[in-house]
Design a protein around this motif. Sequence first.
Motif, PDB file in Angstrom:
ATOM      1  N   GLN A  39       0.862  -0.972  -0.638  1.00 53.50           N
ATOM      2  CA  GLN A  39       0.076   0.520  -0.026  1.00 53.50           C
ATOM      3  C   GLN A  39       0.636   0.810  -0.450  1.00 53.50           C
ATOM      4  OE1 GLN A  39      -3.455   0.023  -0.377  1.00 53.50           O
ATOM      5  NE2 GLN A  39      -3.105   2.586  -0.009  1.00 53.50           N
ATOM      6  N   GLU A  40       1.870   1.372   0.459  1.00 54.93           N
ATOM      7  CA  GLU A  40       2.514   1.969   0.230  1.00 54.93           C
ATOM      8  C   GLU A  40       3.373   2.652  -0.074  1.00 54.93           C
ATOM      9  OE1 GLU A  40       5.194   1.161   3.625  1.00 54.93           O
ATOM     10  OE2 GLU A  40       3.605   1.764   5.901  1.00 54.93           O
ATOM     11  N   THR A  41       3.663   1.917  -1.125  1.00 51.45           N
ATOM     12  CA  THR A  41       4.444   1.587  -2.236  1.00 51.45           C
ATOM     13  C   THR A  41       3.509   2.401  -3.569  1.00 51.45           C
ATOM     14  OG1 THR A  41       5.942  -0.607  -1.683  1.00 51.45           O
ATOM     15  CG2 THR A  41       5.845   0.161  -4.104  1.00 51.45           C
ATOM     16  N   TRP A  42       2.590   1.172  -3.522  1.00 53.95           N
ATOM     17  CA  TRP A  42       1.359   2.163  -4.606  1.00 53.95           C
ATOM     18  C   TRP A  42       1.202   3.543  -4.557  1.00 53.95           C
ATOM     19  CZ3 TRP A  42      -1.332   2.280  -8.473  1.00 53.95           C
ATOM     20  CH2 TRP A  42      -2.727   3.236  -8.841  1.00 53.95           C
ATOM     21  N   LEU A  43       0.641   4.660  -2.718  1.00 56.40           N
ATOM     22  CA  LEU A  43       1.118   5.964  -2.923  1.00 56.40           C
ATOM     23  C   LEU A  43       2.177   6.725  -3.243  1.00 56.40           C
ATOM     24  CD1 LEU A  43      -0.532   5.249   0.858  1.00 56.40           C
ATOM     25  CD2 LEU A  43      -1.777   5.869  -1.039  1.00 56.40           C
ATOM     26  N   ARG A  44       3.713   5.711  -3.040  1.00 59.49           N
ATOM     27  CA  ARG A  44       4.238   6.320  -3.756  1.00 59.49           C
ATOM     28  C   ARG A  44       4.801   6.298  -5.123  1.00 59.49           C
ATOM     29  NH1 ARG A  44       5.054   6.114   1.492  1.00 59.49           N
ATOM     30  NH2 ARG A  44       6.802   7.020   2.378  1.00 59.49           N
ATOM     31  N   TRP A  45       4.017   5.244  -5.665  1.00 59.39           N
ATOM     32  CA  TRP A  45       3.777   5.710  -7.182  1.00 59.39           C
ATOM     33  C   TRP A  45       3.478   5.754  -8.097  1.00 59.39           C
ATOM     34  CZ3 TRP A  45       7.279   3.407 -10.707  1.00 59.39           C
ATOM     35  CH2 TRP A  45       6.202   3.037 -12.499  1.00 59.39           C
ATOM     36  N   VAL A  46       2.296   5.975  -7.787  1.00 57.09           N
ATOM     37  CA  VAL A  46       1.284   6.929  -8.023  1.00 57.09           C
ATOM     38  C   VAL A  46       1.719   8.033  -8.215  1.00 57.09           C
ATOM     39  CG1 VAL A  46      -0.710   5.304  -7.781  1.00 57.09           C
ATOM     40  CG2 VAL A  46       0.640   7.471  -6.219  1.00 57.09           C
ATOM     41  N   VAL A  61      10.490  -2.263  -7.213  1.00 54.15           N
ATOM     42  CA  VAL A  61      10.952  -2.993  -6.605  1.00 54.15           C
ATOM     43  C   VAL A  61      12.176  -1.748  -5.115  1.00 54.15           C
ATOM     44  CG1 VAL A  61      13.189  -4.643  -6.008  1.00 54.15           C
ATOM     45  CG2 VAL A  61      11.521  -5.001  -8.000  1.00 54.15           C
ATOM     46  N   ARG A  62      12.805  -0.884  -6.294  1.00 52.30           N
ATOM     47  CA  ARG A  62      13.157  -0.022  -4.914  1.00 52.30           C
ATOM     48  C   ARG A  62      12.207   0.347  -4.487  1.00 52.30           C
ATOM     49  NH1 ARG A  62      15.878   2.447  -9.058  1.00 52.30           N
ATOM     50  NH2 ARG A  62      14.926   4.545  -9.597  1.00 52.30           N
ATOM     51  N   ILE A  63      11.056   0.896  -5.391  1.00 55.63           N
ATOM     52  CA  ILE A  63      10.085   1.739  -3.741  1.00 55.63           C
ATOM     53  C   ILE A  63       9.990   0.756  -2.079  1.00 55.63           C
ATOM     54  CG2 ILE A  63       8.233   2.677  -3.687  1.00 55.63           C
ATOM     55  CD1 ILE A  63       7.710   3.581  -6.147  1.00 55.63           C
ATOM     56  N   THR A  64       9.312  -0.964  -2.813  1.00 55.85           N
ATOM     57  CA  THR A  64       8.879  -1.344  -2.328  1.00 55.85           C
ATOM     58  C   THR A  64       9.933  -1.884  -0.726  1.00 55.85           C
ATOM     59  OG1 THR A  64       7.125  -2.932  -3.586  1.00 55.85           O
ATOM     60  CG2 THR A  64       7.913  -4.295  -1.974  1.00 55.85           C
ATOM     61  N   ASP A 137      24.158  -3.255  -8.668  1.00 50.48           N
ATOM     62  CA  ASP A 137      24.197  -2.016  -8.604  1.00 50.48           C
ATOM     63  C   ASP A 137      22.790  -1.888  -8.761  1.00 50.48           C
ATOM     64  OD1 ASP A 137      26.726  -1.719  -9.373  1.00 50.48           O
ATOM     65  OD2 ASP A 137      26.329  -1.673 -11.269  1.00 50.48           O
ATOM     66  N   GLU A 138      21.369  -2.900  -8.899  1.00 48.38           N
ATOM     67  CA  GLU A 138      20.098  -2.823  -8.500  1.00 48.38           C
ATOM     68  C   GLU A 138      19.971  -2.619  -7.197  1.00 48.38           C
ATOM     69  OE1 GLU A 138      18.457  -4.333 -12.308  1.00 48.38           O
ATOM     70  OE2 GLU A 138      19.065  -5.660 -11.116  1.00 48.38           O
ATOM     71  N   ILE A 139      20.640  -3.393  -6.303  1.00 49.60           N
ATOM     72  CA  ILE A 139      20.339  -3.671  -4.618  1.00 49.60           C
ATOM     73  C   ILE A 139      21.298  -2.401  -4.663  1.00 49.60           C
ATOM     74  CG2 ILE A 139      20.847  -5.019  -3.010  1.00 49.60           C
ATOM     75  CD1 ILE A 139      21.180  -7.355  -4.522  1.00 49.60           C
TER      76      ILE A 139
END
Length: 298
Positions: A39-46, A61-64, A137-139
């Motif tokens: 839910q927190e990821t979604w709020l930032r993603w939008v 994945v980074r946000i999550t 690098d991604e991590i």
Amino acid sequence: MGEGVTDPATEAFVAHRNLLFTVAYEMLGSAADAEDVLQETWLRWVRVDLAQVRDQRAYLVRITTRQALNRLRTMRRRKEAYVGPWLPEPVLTTPDVAEDVELAESVSMALMLVLETLSPTERAVFVLREAFGLTYDEIADAVDKSPVTVRQIALRARRHVEARRRRTVVSASQTRAALESFQRAVETRDLQGLLDVLAPEVVLVSDGGGVKQAALRPVAGAEKVGRLLFGGLGRLEDPLTGEVTVVNGHPALVVRLGGELDGIMAIRVENARITGIYYVRNPEKLTHVESETPLTLR
């Protein structure tokens, strides 16, 4: 928007939702907290300008990961006040999880318990590298560390986990056979039958969270575990039954007392005998065992 039409942000999030949930769940060991992280990821993603996002999957994945790390640090304080042993929250999984050996191992109760011994950053790095195959690098972008530091953390975490995880690979059929022998011995009150399926060094960990009765410390040794189980059964007024199902990608027992859900019992098997029993009775951790939860590493 017209009926049946979704915006690009929603489409991307839905497309990767199962992956994001799996990332959060493996990092946290809690399905309820993983849902909150999504839910927190979604709020930032939008709020993200998608035109500036080159790889939507990696960005999500980074946000999550960042939200899960924040949640994990809060959970560590919560666990310090927890009554008795803390076990991961079990989830009823779809058949494809059990068929994917890599995925089933990554969400197994035994491995997730080992991950509890890592620091939050070590756990995040280990999960993202070993389970999801992200590059250093991604991590690094996800945990706010340099790639060199992430490589060092990954090596340290892998050594820590390998020193504590089982060495042999056990098939689902072997685990199911041991579980059914255990179930039969318990339901028929066959103490010798129970001792025959328990390894001498077996450890039972029960999680009641201070809500349901459970041993406040792990119980080690076949005879002690047998006495504890049969002593508890002798005090029950209602019938105790078990049903074999698949939890966290492995065979487990749904235990019912008087027809009502009492808990989930997962096991670890080595050399055809049970070396670990994990019994989750805390009602707050049994909300994801009535319907299947889809998990994926991709």
